[in-house]
Design a protein around this motif. Structure first.
Motif, PDB file in Angstrom:
ATOM      1  N   ARG A   1       3.264  10.042   4.091  1.00 29.74           N
ATOM      2  CA  ARG A   1       3.684   9.212   2.956  1.00 29.74           C
ATOM      3  C   ARG A   1       4.940   8.461   3.347  1.00 29.74           C
ATOM      4  NH1 ARG A   1       7.168  10.534  -1.724  1.00 29.74           N
ATOM      5  NH2 ARG A   1       6.938   8.869  -3.251  1.00 29.74           N
ATOM      6  N   THR A   2       4.949   7.163   3.108  1.00 29.41           N
ATOM      7  CA  THR A   2       6.131   6.356   3.390  1.00 29.41           C
ATOM      8  C   THR A   2       6.443   5.506   2.162  1.00 29.41           C
ATOM      9  OG1 THR A   2       7.161   4.908   5.038  1.00 29.41           O
ATOM     10  CG2 THR A   2       4.921   4.365   4.388  1.00 29.41           C
ATOM     11  N   VAL A   3       7.734   5.276   1.928  1.00 27.10           N
ATOM     12  CA  VAL A   3       8.191   4.593   0.717  1.00 27.10           C
ATOM     13  C   VAL A   3       8.978   3.348   1.108  1.00 27.10           C
ATOM     14  CG1 VAL A   3       9.554   4.795  -1.399  1.00 27.10           C
ATOM     15  CG2 VAL A   3       8.321   6.782  -0.522  1.00 27.10           C
ATOM     16  N   TYR A   4       8.706   2.250   0.425  1.00 28.97           N
ATOM     17  CA  TYR A   4       9.378   0.976   0.685  1.00 28.97           C
ATOM     18  C   TYR A   4      10.406   0.687  -0.402  1.00 28.97           C
ATOM     19  CZ  TYR A   4       5.445   0.620   3.827  1.00 28.97           C
ATOM     20  OH  TYR A   4       4.530   0.878   4.813  1.00 28.97           O
ATOM     21  N   GLY A   5      11.229  -0.311  -0.165  1.00 29.84           N
ATOM     22  CA  GLY A   5      12.265  -0.682  -1.119  1.00 29.84           C
ATOM     23  C   GLY A   5      11.712  -1.437  -2.312  1.00 29.84           C
TER      24      GLY A   5
ATOM     25  N   VAL B   1      -4.210   5.084   0.343  1.00 33.40           N
ATOM     26  CA  VAL B   1      -3.993   4.284  -0.856  1.00 33.40           C
ATOM     27  C   VAL B   1      -2.565   3.762  -0.829  1.00 33.40           C
ATOM     28  CG1 VAL B   1      -3.211   6.242  -2.268  1.00 33.40           C
ATOM     29  CG2 VAL B   1      -4.233   4.245  -3.378  1.00 33.40           C
ATOM     30  N   GLN B   2      -2.350   2.601  -1.414  1.00 29.46           N
ATOM     31  CA  GLN B   2      -0.997   2.083  -1.630  1.00 29.46           C
ATOM     32  C   GLN B   2      -0.776   1.991  -3.133  1.00 29.46           C
ATOM     33  OE1 GLN B   2      -0.003  -1.806  -0.032  1.00 29.46           O
ATOM     34  NE2 GLN B   2       2.186  -1.354  -0.091  1.00 29.46           N
ATOM     35  N   LYS B   3       0.231   2.726  -3.612  1.00 30.56           N
ATOM     36  CA  LYS B   3       0.518   2.782  -5.030  1.00 30.56           C
ATOM     37  C   LYS B   3       1.992   2.447  -5.275  1.00 30.56           C
ATOM     38  CE  LYS B   3      -1.192   6.302  -7.311  1.00 30.56           C
ATOM     39  NZ  LYS B   3      -1.486   7.692  -7.707  1.00 30.56           N
ATOM     40  N   LEU B   4       2.288   2.094  -6.506  1.00 30.71           N
ATOM     41  CA  LEU B   4       3.677   1.939  -6.925  1.00 30.71           C
ATOM     42  C   LEU B   4       4.171   3.281  -7.458  1.00 30.71           C
ATOM     43  CD1 LEU B   4       3.629  -1.535  -8.739  1.00 30.71           C
ATOM     44  CD2 LEU B   4       3.817  -1.012  -6.301  1.00 30.71           C
TER      45      LEU B   4
ATOM     46  N   ARG C   1      -4.659   0.543   5.455  1.00 27.00           N
ATOM     47  CA  ARG C   1      -3.556  -0.233   4.874  1.00 27.00           C
ATOM     48  C   ARG C   1      -2.378  -0.048   5.810  1.00 27.00           C
ATOM     49  NH1 ARG C   1      -0.265  -3.112   4.637  1.00 27.00           N
ATOM     50  NH2 ARG C   1       1.171  -3.621   2.954  1.00 27.00           N
ATOM     51  N   ASN C   2      -2.216  -0.995   6.711  1.00 20.76           N
ATOM     52  CA  ASN C   2      -1.231  -0.873   7.780  1.00 20.76           C
ATOM     53  C   ASN C   2       0.179  -0.943   7.200  1.00 20.76           C
ATOM     54  OD1 ASN C   2       0.298  -0.969  10.088  1.00 20.76           O
ATOM     55  ND2 ASN C   2      -1.009  -2.438  11.128  1.00 20.76           N
ATOM     56  N   GLY C   3       0.846   0.202   7.145  1.00 17.80           N
ATOM     57  CA  GLY C   3       2.193   0.258   6.597  1.00 17.80           C
ATOM     58  C   GLY C   3       3.275  -0.042   7.600  1.00 17.80           C
ATOM     59  N   SER C   4       2.919  -0.200   8.889  1.00 13.31           N
ATOM     60  CA  SER C   4       3.858  -0.569   9.957  1.00 13.31           C
ATOM     61  C   SER C   4       5.017   0.416  10.088  1.00 13.31           C
ATOM     62  CB  SER C   4       4.406  -1.984   9.724  1.00 13.31           C
ATOM     63  OG  SER C   4       3.381  -2.943   9.785  1.00 13.31           O
ATOM     64  N   ARG C   5       4.735   1.689   9.895  1.00 10.73           N
ATOM     65  CA  ARG C   5       5.747   2.717  10.147  1.00 10.73           C
ATOM     66  C   ARG C   5       5.190   3.836  11.021  1.00 10.73           C
ATOM     67  NH1 ARG C   5       9.291   3.126   4.506  1.00 10.73           N
ATOM     68  NH2 ARG C   5      10.589   1.312   4.964  1.00 10.73           N
TER      69      ARG C   5
ATOM     70  N   GLN D   1       8.663  -0.116  -6.602  1.00  7.38           N
ATOM     71  CA  GLN D   1       8.596   0.379  -5.220  1.00  7.38           C
ATOM     72  C   GLN D   1       7.161   0.796  -4.917  1.00  7.38           C
ATOM     73  OE1 GLN D   1      12.134   3.229  -5.733  1.00  7.38           O
ATOM     74  NE2 GLN D   1      12.098   2.828  -3.522  1.00  7.38           N
ATOM     75  N   SER D   2       6.729   0.501  -3.708  1.00 16.46           N
ATOM     76  CA  SER D   2       5.391   0.922  -3.310  1.00 16.46           C
ATOM     77  C   SER D   2       5.480   1.989  -2.235  1.00 16.46           C
ATOM     78  CB  SER D   2       4.580  -0.270  -2.787  1.00 16.46           C
ATOM     79  OG  SER D   2       4.990  -0.643  -1.491  1.00 16.46           O
ATOM     80  N   ASN D   3       4.400   2.738  -2.094  1.00 13.27           N
ATOM     81  CA  ASN D   3       4.307   3.710  -1.005  1.00 13.27           C
ATOM     82  C   ASN D   3       2.890   3.739  -0.482  1.00 13.27           C
ATOM     83  OD1 ASN D   3       2.865   6.185  -2.404  1.00 13.27           O
ATOM     84  ND2 ASN D   3       4.401   5.444  -3.847  1.00 13.27           N
ATOM     85  N   VAL D   4       2.757   4.024   0.797  1.00 12.11           N
ATOM     86  CA  VAL D   4       1.454   4.205   1.425  1.00 12.11           C
ATOM     87  C   VAL D   4       1.259   5.696   1.652  1.00 12.11           C
ATOM     88  CG1 VAL D   4       0.052   3.804   3.485  1.00 12.11           C
ATOM     89  CG2 VAL D   4       1.382   1.932   2.507  1.00 12.11           C
ATOM     90  N   ILE D   5       0.155   6.217   1.156  1.00 12.55           N
ATOM     91  CA  ILE D   5      -0.179   7.633   1.305  1.00 12.55           C
ATOM     92  C   ILE D   5      -1.478   7.728   2.087  1.00 12.55           C
ATOM     93  CG2 ILE D   5      -0.721   9.786   0.099  1.00 12.55           C
ATOM     94  CD1 ILE D   5       0.775   8.592  -2.346  1.00 12.55           C
ATOM     95  N   SER D   6      -1.463   8.535   3.142  1.00 14.76           N
ATOM     96  CA  SER D   6      -2.658   8.692   3.972  1.00 14.76           C
ATOM     97  C   SER D   6      -2.832  10.162   4.329  1.00 14.76           C
ATOM     98  CB  SER D   6      -2.541   7.852   5.246  1.00 14.76           C
ATOM     99  OG  SER D   6      -3.677   8.023   6.075  1.00 14.76           O
ATOM    100  N   LYS D   7      -4.029  10.662   4.109  1.00 16.43           N
ATOM    101  CA  LYS D   7      -4.351  12.037   4.473  1.00 16.43           C
ATOM    102  C   LYS D   7      -5.583  12.010   5.366  1.00 16.43           C
ATOM    103  CE  LYS D   7      -2.328  14.138   0.353  1.00 16.43           C
ATOM    104  NZ  LYS D   7      -2.511  15.060  -0.793  1.00 16.43           N
ATOM    105  N   LYS D   8      -5.433  12.598   6.542  1.00 19.36           N
ATOM    106  CA  LYS D   8      -6.524  12.600   7.516  1.00 19.36           C
ATOM    107  C   LYS D   8      -6.886  14.032   7.884  1.00 19.36           C
ATOM    108  CE  LYS D   8      -4.813   8.363   9.763  1.00 19.36           C
ATOM    109  NZ  LYS D   8      -3.400   8.401   9.319  1.00 19.36           N
TER     110      LYS D   8
END
Length: 705
Positions: free
Chosen positions: A318-322, A372-375, A112-116, A332-339
């Motif tokens: 983890r990154t958070v959007y407006g 995952v992308q969650k609100l 899920r490309n969060g572009s950050r 608000q949504s956020n992308v969470i990725s654990k590798k």
């Protein structure tokens, strides 16, 4: 297809392009590169185009703007221009998505490309940036357009302690715009075997305003942002052949910008920030955490003629959007990725004769990526995606007569993705109604493929070195976005096939005289099933999967006629076409969200006094007018807006007071030009139509010891 490849190769023979350089020394042709083959090798051994942004360049650009997306737009020709926001959306490399690494640890979230991912580290901790251009599978999923690898600083002397301290302020012509940054780097050797490197950096940006002093849009704004970065590296030499190293690199950003949003009119009135923000959303925008842990072990001689490198790593992002109201009840949504992953590299010398050498690099990569992308209220926008990738690889290198280098390799991708059950969000349509939320049954997706590369480099003489290559990448980019817009009750009915990119490259490089060097490169990349954002009839974004071709040219010229002056520039151009109906008709162009406008970078740097350096950078983005608006409404669809040309100048200067102290002054947008970043135009949406940053100055004080 053959006609396209031949035409681009012919164009390369007559087009001279240039890459910017920020140093008073001619480009070091013996520079060492790590990323291209996962081992240290001379740049003259690499059969493709590579851009290295060294520490002097980074520090020079840091005087103007600390945003790394801005630094890269001035130093990498084929990288699209920066959005000026916290997102690097649209900042593609050669028209495709790029894989971002920190010391080889993947930062991108291709599921899920969060572009950050480009903006995931502070530049003060970077020793150099290696940019491998063109599709490559050497680091796995997500490198359709190439790789950006941030190589962090390390202990560089035998002193017990040495370091660099920096403190700086930024400001604009208008009130309330002051920003502050400070960084501290320490390194040294405690014993003959034990070394360390540590860094801390903090930045608080001020309000950011356009050339008329109006606050820029608060959406994804880098204004009033608290940025933190920390690094600790500990290394121990077990003996002359063996070394173990452990490292932690952490980055975080959090906005405290309290501005309301006043939406403008596309092409007429910009979207701006004014007043106070409404009480929507409770989590500040930014990247609350990006933790990277790594343990590496090196053995130069595990047995006769063979070396071993092992890397174990963890990443927690983890990154958070407006706030967004594009779905029912907003949020608000956020992308969470654990590798977590492991890389095993073996390097065996096959032979070492007087006129030839041969070696083989082989091993395996293991990666587990949970994204995952969650609100913020707990609703899922994408399902849980749990990817396991096991990929053995092999690369053979032959050096003949110390002039002709041949390389070829294979990588077997074996990917399994477990997708959880989920309910799609009810999203708003163009007419104000909402789509119906549906339950989607998850399951297992499996992908596998054998991808390869082959290339040559012929170092004829210092004046001309030829190189050419064929390379492939394999990725399942944007699986999450495909799943979250599902209209099917099971994932088995969705088009989730991977993207396999075939990249062809041909170029020449050399040093014509002791004060002039150059490179010119042409490339073509194809994929039977690409992935591009397009706008559906109800103006929602969807992924178009179709065959596509991207082709272009780029290169650089550097002039260093005297010790007190150097200058040069770069040019890059690309085009992309697709066949939406998969009928062989490639008359449809890939939209501007991926295909950026031609770009010229130019620079001049002079040293009028021994301790004084003054330089000016120029970025010229050409007009991009590739599509027509709707005949009835007069509106462009997403990605097809006409982008006007613009030219920006930056000033950089520094004065060395003595061997320890240095002051630097930089001015961004030197002539206070009013313009809009490319994304404001090609996105063709009222909310995205924003002005760019007006003139801003930076003062920095540095102490080295």
């Amino acid at each position: 297809m053959k006609k396209i490849i031949l035409s681009v190769a012919a164009l390369a023979a007559t087009t001279i392009t240039a890459q910017q350089k920020d140093s008073l020394q001619i480009k070091d042709v013996d520079e060492v590169v790590l990323t291209a083959s996962r081992k240290r090798e001379n740049i003259k051994e690499i059969p493709s185009s590579v851009t290295i942004v060294n520490q002097k360049q980074i520090q020079s650009q840091l005087t103007v703007n600390s945003d790394i997306t801005n630094i890269l737009q001035y130093t990498v020709p084929s990288l699209a221009t920066s959005s000026g926001m916290t997102t690097n959306s649209g900042q593609t490399l050669r028209g495709r998505q790029v894989l971002v690494l920190i010391d080889g640890i993947p930062q991108s979230t291709p599921l899920r490309n969060g572009s950050r991912d480009i903006r995931s580290i502070d530049p003060s901790v970077i020793e150099r940036i290696e940019v491998i251009k063109g599709a490559t599978s050497i680091y796995g999923n997500g490198s359709d357009g190439g790789i950006i690898n941030y190589i962090t600083r390390k202990a560089g002397s035998d002193k017990t302690i040495s370091g660099q301290s920096q403190i700086g302020i930024t400001g604009q012509l208008y009130g309330g715009t002051l920003g502050f940054r400070a960084s501290q780097f320490l390194a040294g050797k405690i014993t003959s075997k034990f070394d360390y490197a540590a860094s801390m950096a903090y930045e608080k940006t001020g309000y950011m305003k356009d050339a008329d002093g109006i606050n820029l849009s608060p959406t994804s704004s880098p204004a009033r942002m608290n940025n933190y970065n920390g690094m600790l590296k500990l290394g121990y030499d077990l003996n002359e052949n063996q070394r173990i190293e452990a490292s932690y690199i952490g980055y975080a950003s959090k906005s405290d910008l309290d501005l309301g949003l006043k939406t403008g009119k596309y092409g007429v009135t910009p979207t701006i920030g004014e007043g106070s923000a409404a009480n929507q959303g409770t989590t500040p925008q930014g990247t609350p955490r990006n933790h990277n842990f790594k343990i590496s072990y090196d053995n130069k001689r595990i047995w006769q003629g063979t070396s071993l490198n092992v890397n174990l790593y963890l990443q927690d992002f983890r990154t958070v959007y407006g706030y967004s109201d594009t779905f029912l009840n907003g949020g608000q949504s956020n992308v969470i990725s654990k590798k977590k992953g492991a890389r095993f590299n073996l390097d065996t010398q096959l032979w070492n004769a007087q006129n030839s050498q041969g070696e083989i690099i082989y091993g395996a990569d293991i990666l587990n990526d949970k994204t995952v992308q969650k609100l913020e209220d707990g609703r899922y926008w994408t399902p849980d995606m749990d990817m396991t990738n096991i990929a053995p690889f092999m690369l053979v290198k032959v050096d003949l007569f110390k002039k002709l280098i041949l390389k070829g390799g294979l990588r077997y991708e074996n990917i399994k993705v477990k997708v959880g059950d989920f309910n799609t969000l009810s999203t708003i349509k163009n007419d104000g109604t909402f789509t119906k939320s549906i339950f989607v049954k998850g399951g297992d997706l499996e992908y596998n493929a054998l991808v390869g590369n082959i290339g040559f480099r012929y170092n004829i003489n210092p004046e001309i070195n030829l190189f050419g290559s064929f390379s492939q990448s394999y990725s399942i980019n944007e699986l999450g976005r495909i799943l979250r817009t599902s209209t099917s009750e099971t994932i088995n009915n969705l088009e989730t096939k991977p993207i396999i990119v075939n990249n062809y490259e041909l170029g020449a490089t050399g040093q014509i005289t002791r004060w002039l060097n150059y490179e010119v490169t042409s490339y073509v990349s194809t994929s039977k099933l690409g992935a591009t954002f397009i706008q559906s009839p109800d103006r929602a974004l969807m992924i178009q999967r179709a065959p596509e071709v991207v082709y272009g040219v780029e290169g650089f010229l550097h002039f260093n006629p005297a010790r007190w002056i150097n200058f040069g520039g770069s040019y890059s151009w690309m085009e992309g076409i697709t066949s939406p109906k998969d009928d062989g008709d490639y008359s449809t162009k890939i939209n501007n969200s991926r295909i950026s406008a031609p770009k010229i970078l130019a620079y001049i740097q002079v040293r009028p006094l021994q301790n004084l350096s003054v330089g000016v950078d120029m970025l010229h983005a050409f007009e991009q007018d590739r599509f027509q608006p709707n005949a009835k409404t007069g509106l462009y669809v997403y990605g097809e807006g006409r982008v006007p040309e613009y030219t920006i100048f930056n000033l950089k200067s520094s004065y060395e007071i003595n061997k320890n102290w240095r002051i630097a002054v930089g001015i961004e947008n030197l002539f206070n030009r009013m313009y809009q970043p490319a994304i404001a135009w090609w996105a063709a949406r009222d909310s995205d139509f924003t002005n760019a940053l007006g003139m801003r100055g930076t003062f920095m004080l540095e102490y080295k010891f």
